[in-house]
Design a protein around this motif. Structure first.
Motif, PDB file in Angstrom:
ATOM      1  N   ILE A 514      38.943  46.331  46.762  1.00 40.42           N
ATOM      2  CA  ILE A 514      38.400  45.413  46.633  1.00 40.42           C
ATOM      3  C   ILE A 514      38.325  45.166  45.186  1.00 40.42           C
ATOM      4  CG2 ILE A 514      36.771  43.546  47.354  1.00 40.42           C
ATOM      5  CD1 ILE A 514      36.788  45.001  50.044  1.00 40.42           C
ATOM      6  N   VAL A 520      41.986  41.987  49.813  1.00 42.51           N
ATOM      7  CA  VAL A 520      41.101  41.084  49.894  1.00 42.51           C
ATOM      8  C   VAL A 520      40.241  41.220  51.657  1.00 42.51           C
ATOM      9  CG1 VAL A 520      42.094  39.289  48.484  1.00 42.51           C
ATOM     10  CG2 VAL A 520      42.943  39.639  50.704  1.00 42.51           C
ATOM     11  N   VAL A 521      39.367  40.236  51.570  1.00 37.27           N
ATOM     12  CA  VAL A 521      38.486  40.214  52.746  1.00 37.27           C
ATOM     13  C   VAL A 521      38.559  39.087  53.622  1.00 37.27           C
ATOM     14  CG1 VAL A 521      37.047  42.150  51.957  1.00 37.27           C
ATOM     15  CG2 VAL A 521      36.459  39.878  51.633  1.00 37.27           C
ATOM     16  N   ASP A 522      38.308  39.154  54.989  1.00 40.52           N
ATOM     17  CA  ASP A 522      38.131  37.948  55.680  1.00 40.52           C
ATOM     18  C   ASP A 522      36.804  38.116  56.424  1.00 40.52           C
ATOM     19  OD1 ASP A 522      38.425  35.657  57.177  1.00 40.52           O
ATOM     20  OD2 ASP A 522      39.905  36.500  58.222  1.00 40.52           O
ATOM     21  N   GLU A 523      35.822  37.490  56.043  1.00 40.89           N
ATOM     22  CA  GLU A 523      34.614  37.774  56.715  1.00 40.89           C
ATOM     23  C   GLU A 523      34.558  37.022  58.195  1.00 40.89           C
ATOM     24  OE1 GLU A 523      31.792  38.713  53.322  1.00 40.89           O
ATOM     25  OE2 GLU A 523      31.106  37.223  54.842  1.00 40.89           O
ATOM     26  N   GLN A 524      34.393  37.658  59.202  1.00 40.03           N
ATOM     27  CA  GLN A 524      34.090  36.944  60.513  1.00 40.03           C
ATOM     28  C   GLN A 524      33.077  37.274  61.267  1.00 40.03           C
ATOM     29  OE1 GLN A 524      36.327  34.582  61.821  1.00 40.03           O
ATOM     30  NE2 GLN A 524      36.898  34.593  59.771  1.00 40.03           N
ATOM     31  N   TYR A 531      42.743  42.618  54.237  1.00 37.77           N
ATOM     32  CA  TYR A 531      44.277  42.053  54.037  1.00 37.77           C
ATOM     33  C   TYR A 531      44.537  42.593  52.821  1.00 37.77           C
ATOM     34  CZ  TYR A 531      43.843  38.888  57.901  1.00 37.77           C
ATOM     35  OH  TYR A 531      43.506  38.250  59.083  1.00 37.77           O
ATOM     36  N   PHE A 535      48.815  36.839  47.201  1.00 34.93           N
ATOM     37  CA  PHE A 535      48.748  35.670  46.733  1.00 34.93           C
ATOM     38  C   PHE A 535      48.142  35.523  45.385  1.00 34.93           C
ATOM     39  CE2 PHE A 535      49.160  34.915  51.220  1.00 34.93           C
ATOM     40  CZ  PHE A 535      50.233  34.187  51.148  1.00 34.93           C
ATOM     41  N   TRP A 536      47.279  36.387  45.150  1.00 39.14           N
ATOM     42  CA  TRP A 536      46.453  36.223  43.981  1.00 39.14           C
ATOM     43  C   TRP A 536      46.719  37.513  42.921  1.00 39.14           C
ATOM     44  CZ3 TRP A 536      43.228  35.374  48.212  1.00 39.14           C
ATOM     45  CH2 TRP A 536      43.105  33.960  48.461  1.00 39.14           C
TER      46      TRP A 536
ATOM     47  N   PRO B   7      52.124  28.644  52.152  1.00 40.42           N
ATOM     48  CA  PRO B   7      51.865  29.842  53.064  1.00 40.42           C
ATOM     49  C   PRO B   7      50.649  30.442  52.786  1.00 40.42           C
ATOM     50  CG  PRO B   7      53.555  30.305  51.449  1.00 40.42           C
ATOM     51  CD  PRO B   7      53.373  28.951  51.446  1.00 40.42           C
ATOM     52  N   VAL B   8      49.901  30.262  51.603  1.00 39.56           N
ATOM     53  CA  VAL B   8      48.607  30.820  51.456  1.00 39.56           C
ATOM     54  C   VAL B   8      47.447  30.433  52.402  1.00 39.56           C
ATOM     55  CG1 VAL B   8      47.841  29.361  49.472  1.00 39.56           C
ATOM     56  CG2 VAL B   8      47.040  31.709  49.725  1.00 39.56           C
ATOM     57  N   PHE B  11      46.703  32.136  55.134  1.00 41.35           N
ATOM     58  CA  PHE B  11      46.122  33.530  54.919  1.00 41.35           C
ATOM     59  C   PHE B  11      44.638  33.806  55.166  1.00 41.35           C
ATOM     60  CE2 PHE B  11      45.558  36.958  51.436  1.00 41.35           C
ATOM     61  CZ  PHE B  11      45.953  37.692  52.216  1.00 41.35           C
ATOM     62  N   PRO B  12      44.471  34.466  56.282  1.00 44.15           N
ATOM     63  CA  PRO B  12      42.942  34.204  56.560  1.00 44.15           C
ATOM     64  C   PRO B  12      41.913  34.553  55.547  1.00 44.15           C
ATOM     65  CG  PRO B  12      43.976  35.453  58.343  1.00 44.15           C
ATOM     66  CD  PRO B  12      45.384  35.208  57.237  1.00 44.15           C
ATOM     67  N   PRO B  13      41.942  35.471  54.563  1.00 43.90           N
ATOM     68  CA  PRO B  13      41.055  35.885  53.446  1.00 43.90           C
ATOM     69  C   PRO B  13      40.856  34.534  52.564  1.00 43.90           C
ATOM     70  CG  PRO B  13      42.571  37.544  53.504  1.00 43.90           C
ATOM     71  CD  PRO B  13      43.133  36.426  54.337  1.00 43.90           C
ATOM     72  N   LEU B  14      41.822  33.770  52.526  1.00 37.17           N
ATOM     73  CA  LEU B  14      41.597  32.580  51.805  1.00 37.17           C
ATOM     74  C   LEU B  14      40.225  31.695  52.117  1.00 37.17           C
ATOM     75  CD1 LEU B  14      43.023  30.400  49.689  1.00 37.17           C
ATOM     76  CD2 LEU B  14      43.742  29.090  51.598  1.00 37.17           C
ATOM     77  N   THR B  16      37.342  33.021  53.319  1.00 39.71           N
ATOM     78  CA  THR B  16      36.125  33.804  52.845  1.00 39.71           C
ATOM     79  C   THR B  16      35.888  33.907  51.080  1.00 39.71           C
ATOM     80  OG1 THR B  16      36.397  35.159  54.775  1.00 39.71           O
ATOM     81  CG2 THR B  16      35.034  35.912  52.882  1.00 39.71           C
ATOM     82  N   PRO B  17      35.116  33.622  50.714  1.00 40.41           N
ATOM     83  CA  PRO B  17      34.875  33.844  49.348  1.00 40.41           C
ATOM     84  C   PRO B  17      34.962  35.499  48.957  1.00 40.41           C
ATOM     85  CG  PRO B  17      32.648  33.431  50.291  1.00 40.41           C
ATOM     86  CD  PRO B  17      33.755  33.258  51.311  1.00 40.41           C
ATOM     87  N   GLN B  18      36.044  35.564  48.022  1.00 42.62           N
ATOM     88  CA  GLN B  18      36.326  37.139  47.791  1.00 42.62           C
ATOM     89  C   GLN B  18      35.302  37.605  46.930  1.00 42.62           C
ATOM     90  OE1 GLN B  18      38.540  38.769  49.206  1.00 42.62           O
ATOM     91  NE2 GLN B  18      39.073  37.107  50.445  1.00 42.62           N
ATOM     92  N   PRO B  19      34.804  38.849  47.085  1.00 44.22           N
ATOM     93  CA  PRO B  19      33.658  39.522  46.448  1.00 44.22           C
ATOM     94  C   PRO B  19      34.372  39.723  44.949  1.00 44.22           C
ATOM     95  CG  PRO B  19      34.606  41.018  48.053  1.00 44.22           C
ATOM     96  CD  PRO B  19      35.136  39.742  48.443  1.00 44.22           C
ATOM     97  N   ASN B  20      35.448  40.038  44.648  1.00 46.05           N
ATOM     98  CA  ASN B  20      35.989  40.366  43.495  1.00 46.05           C
ATOM     99  C   ASN B  20      36.006  39.021  42.691  1.00 46.05           C
ATOM    100  OD1 ASN B  20      37.589  41.054  41.134  1.00 46.05           O
ATOM    101  ND2 ASN B  20      38.527  42.465  42.244  1.00 46.05           N
ATOM    102  N   ILE B  23      39.495  37.637  41.415  1.00 46.42           N
ATOM    103  CA  ILE B  23      40.099  36.962  42.555  1.00 46.42           C
ATOM    104  C   ILE B  23      39.283  35.896  42.963  1.00 46.42           C
ATOM    105  CG2 ILE B  23      40.882  37.608  44.968  1.00 46.42           C
ATOM    106  CD1 ILE B  23      42.371  39.446  43.232  1.00 46.42           C
ATOM    107  N   GLN B  27      41.346  32.209  43.712  1.00 44.49           N
ATOM    108  CA  GLN B  27      41.107  31.598  45.256  1.00 44.49           C
ATOM    109  C   GLN B  27      40.458  30.113  44.930  1.00 44.49           C
ATOM    110  OE1 GLN B  27      37.979  33.513  47.357  1.00 44.49           O
ATOM    111  NE2 GLN B  27      38.961  32.858  49.316  1.00 44.49           N
ATOM    112  N   ARG B  83      40.240  29.583  61.272  1.00 40.37           N
ATOM    113  CA  ARG B  83      39.257  29.712  60.233  1.00 40.37           C
ATOM    114  C   ARG B  83      38.769  28.516  59.555  1.00 40.37           C
ATOM    115  NH1 ARG B  83      40.170  34.170  61.915  1.00 40.37           N
ATOM    116  NH2 ARG B  83      40.833  36.003  60.936  1.00 40.37           N
TER     117      ARG B  83
END
Lengths: 538, 197
Positions: A514, A520-524, A531, A535-536, B7-8, B11-14, B16-20, B23, B27, B83
């Motif tokens: 990460i 990348v993460v998806d917090e639920q 994932y 995209f980035w 498509p993004v 994309f589920p991670p979109l 969630t605020p990414q820790p990196n 990124i 995002q 989401r």
């Protein structure tokens, strides 16, 4: 020269001990001398004092250059303190091998005299008599024939005299199975294989070890050679030198020599006192002393009566006895076979269930006990634990190493495992000590495992490429199953590679991915799903 | 609706605020792109903090009639993949939108309104478009009311047709700065008309 023996060491540079051998003390930075001359390539090493040997483990090449001295070979030791440039020494005088041999021979002769049995045939009635003691011309009171009561005449019965030595049951055993070539333990009377040096059962040093050792060594290790520093000058008296020196470069060595002296004392004491079954009177209710039932009489030789009818009678009883004996033997045999079957079944089941653990079990050898009390200072202790941890980790994760070409474990897990497996009874190491030990791997030349810091916070012990390998594996899995959570990943990973990566390590690797933007993460509410970053850009 | 999104968006991670941090930055800009695209495709000028597009006039009526605005379709909520963007992350996105000048609070003076004007073109290109309008309609040197500019017949077909007045005034600022425009205010101090030279 033949006092020095080659000793096997583990890859981490710890000596492999024998059964029932215990280590007592350890000293660092020691050089070896044979007689007065240095032994080349053995000038920098650690020496271990164990309950049976003094072991030298070379620092530069522990696998090939390590040596051991049997404490049994040592006659006495002397300590010389440091003097100007000369460092402190412990001088070890060997026992003279010939003297030992001679002594033991003498002893044997003495003991055997009492147990001589003479068989003679009465010249009058031709009855075979037995007489305790040696029957020679010099015998003052000649034995009396038990059949006709006439005292024997030496001249007449000379041709029939057979002298044989006989003694208590253990000695009879010796004689029966071929005497000289057997390797019988003096403590427990177990007959060992002729090439063993220590008893397989109780670990006692075998008296014949000396004789055997010569050819054993030469065969086992042809490259084993000791080079002395100034060979040319003292070539001739090499064999006569019967002392060796340990030179303590760092410490004063007093403690070590004292401990050695103590170990020698203990050894000689033990030799005198510890004889197994020494006060034994009876075995399974049978008195040992009584000659009755010592062996089953297959052929009855001692005919107390004479005449054809008795001969016939005895023949019949003998046949009947043989019959019973054979029946017994057959039933015993079938019992034994059923036991064997059971054991085989048990073994195969066990084997199927847990191949790896059984493999491990079979490889277990007694290991050194790294006890704090044996060390002069912390550094030496740390170095020694480092070796032990290294050994532990490599053996523990050998299967993983073979299967995947990499090992990785977080230091926290290793700490728990190591303390649980190795340190119970000798005091746990602290996390700090563990860390210092792991950090010193490189310095000690232990290169297969390395301490690495993942994510700037977690210390892991692993082989060089481990992190990358696991990373690619995890990314592969996530690519296949996008939106997996930690449990699924670890399950897949362990399924896929049939090994056990701990959750801790996986978490750290995920974190690393990460941080580097691969995942990348998806917090639920149910947890964090991972994932691949599609995209980035990083 | 989903087809309008890139498509993004699914994309589920979109969500969630990414820790990196790196990124995360991308995002947020992805989100901004999505919001601008969405507003453009809907011809919408306003969006609430919760991410639903509104018409300010209808909002006022709704509040007046129902008291509270009803639950609306939100860009921050994707029912297809179950989401939603958490509140704190929405705040971060809005903050970025505002600081980039792509959105401005409807309450221009106090800036604490929970609805925003969305500039799916930046202010300068709006200004030049308005200037172009003045040139093509030959209204230079004439006084034009803001209403005329945004709702008038002559603006039909222009992209800024229907733009809320406060937003239009905001868009005229670059022209003022270049001294190409003068604002005319009524006695309340409210801008009512404009003259572009």
């Amino acid at each position: 020269m033949d006092h020095w023996n080659f000793i096997e060491t583990s890859t981490s540079g710890q000596p492999i001990l024998r059964e029932a051998e215990k280590d007592i003390l350890l000293d660092h930075n020691v050089g070896l001398y044979h007689g007065k001359s240095k032994i080349l390539h053995r000038q920098n090493g650690r020496i271990f004092l164990t309950s049976q040997r003094i072991i030298y483990v070379d620092n530069n090449d522990p696998i090939n250059n390590s040596l051991a001295l049997e404490l049994d070979d040592i006659g006495s030791i002397e300590y010389q303190s440091k003097f100007l440039k000369r460092s402190a020494r412990m001088i070890v005088f060997f026992k003279d091998a010939d003297v030992i041999l001679h002594l033991s021979k003498l002893k044997r002769e003495n003991s055997s005299k009492k147990d001589i049995l003479t068989e003679w045939i009465c010249p009058i009635c031709m009855f075979a008599n037995e007489y305790e003691g040696e029957f020679t011309e010099a015998t003052i009171t000649p034995p009396v024939c038990t059949n006709c009561g006439v005292p024997a005449d030496y001249e007449l019965s000379k041709s029939s005299i057979k002298i044989s030595s006989i003694s208590t049951s253990s000695k009879r055993l010796v004689k029966k199975s071929g005497g000289e070539n057997d390797n019988i333990c003096p403590a427990c009377t177990f007959i060992n294989h002729s090439e063993l040096r220590n008893c397989e059962i109780c670990g006692t040093r075998l008296p014949k070890a000396k004789k055997i050792r010569g050819n054993f060594n030469s065969r086992k290790n042809k490259k084993f050679q000791l080079l002395l520093e100034n060979v040319s000058s003292g070539n001739t008296d090499l064999k006569e030198v019967n002392y060796a020196q340990f030179s303590f470069r760092n410490s004063d060595g007093i403690l070590f020599s004292e401990a050695t002296e103590m170990a020698l004392d203990n050894l000689s004491k033990a030799r005198n006192t510890e004889i197994f079954n020494k006060d034994l009177v009876s075995v399974n209710g049978m008195s040992i002393k009584s000659p009755v039932m010592k062996e089953l009489p297959y052929i009855e030789t001692k005919l107390s009566r004479t005449g054809i009818s008795t001969l016939e009678q005895s023949r019949e009883t003998q046949l009947a006895r043989n019959d019973i004996l054979l029946n017994n033997a057959l039933s015993d045999l079938s019992n034994l076979m059923s036991f064997a079957d059971d054991i085989e079944k048990l073994y195969s089941r066990y084997n199927k269930n847990d191949i790896s653990s059984s493999k491990m079990n079979s490889k277990q050898v007694p290991s050194l006990i790294v006890d704090r009390d044996k060390f002069y200072n912390k550094n030496i202790f740390i170095e020694e634990i480092a070796r032990e941890i290294y050994e532990f980790a490599t053996s523990e994760f050998k299967d993983e190493q073979q299967r995947e070409g990499c090992v990785m474990i977080s230091l926290v897990d290793l700490y728990a495992m190591y303390n649980k497996a190795m340190r119970i009874g000798v005091g746990f190491v602290s996390p700090l000590e563990m860390r210092e030990a792991c950090e010193s791997f490189e310095r000690l030349g232990l290169t297969k495992l390395k301490l690495t810091k993942i994510n700037q916070r977690i210390l892991c012990l692993g082989s060089d490429n481990a992190l990358e390998i696991i990373k690619t594996k995890i990314v592969q899995i996530i690519e296949q199953f996008p939106g997996s959570h930690l449990l699924q990943i670890s399950k897949k990973l362990n399924e896929y590679s049939q090994s056990d990566w701990t959750i801790g390590v996986i978490t750290e690797v995920l974190q690393n991915c990460i941080d580097s933007g691969i995942l990348v993460v998806d917090e639920q509410l149910t947890g964090i799903l991972y994932y691949k970053n599609l995209f980035w850009h990083i | 609706m989903a087809s309008a999104f890139p498509p993004v968006y699914s994309f589920p991670p979109l969500y969630t605020p990414q820790p990196n941090a790196l990124i995360r930055e991308q995002q947020v800009s992805t989100w901004i792109d999505i919001i601008l695209q969405y507003c453009k495709s809907k011809d919408s000028w306003c969006m609430t903090f919760e991410g639903s597009v509104i018409d300010l006039s209808t909002l006022m009526i709704e509040i007046a009639t129902q008291g509270i605005p009803k639950e609306r379709e939100s860009i921050f909520k994707n029912n297809d993949i179950q989401r939603a963007v958490p509140q704190s992350f929405m705040e971060e996105i809005w903050k970025k939108l505002v600081s980039d000048g792509k959105a401005i609070s409807t309450d221009i003076k106090t800036k604490n309104s929970r609805t925003f004007y969305i500039f799916w073109k930046n202010v300068d290109s709006w200004a030049s478009l308005i200037l172009q309008w003045f040139e093509t309609t030959t209204k230079l040197n004439q006084v034009v009311t803001v209403y005329e500019l945004t709702q008038g017949d002559e603006s039909i077909g222009w992209e800024f047709y229907g733009m809320p007045e406060p937003m239009m005034i905001h868009c005229l600022k670059p022209l003022l700065a270049r001294n190409r425009a003068t604002l005319m205010k009524d006695e309340m101090g409210k801008v009512v008309a404009i003259k572009v030279v």
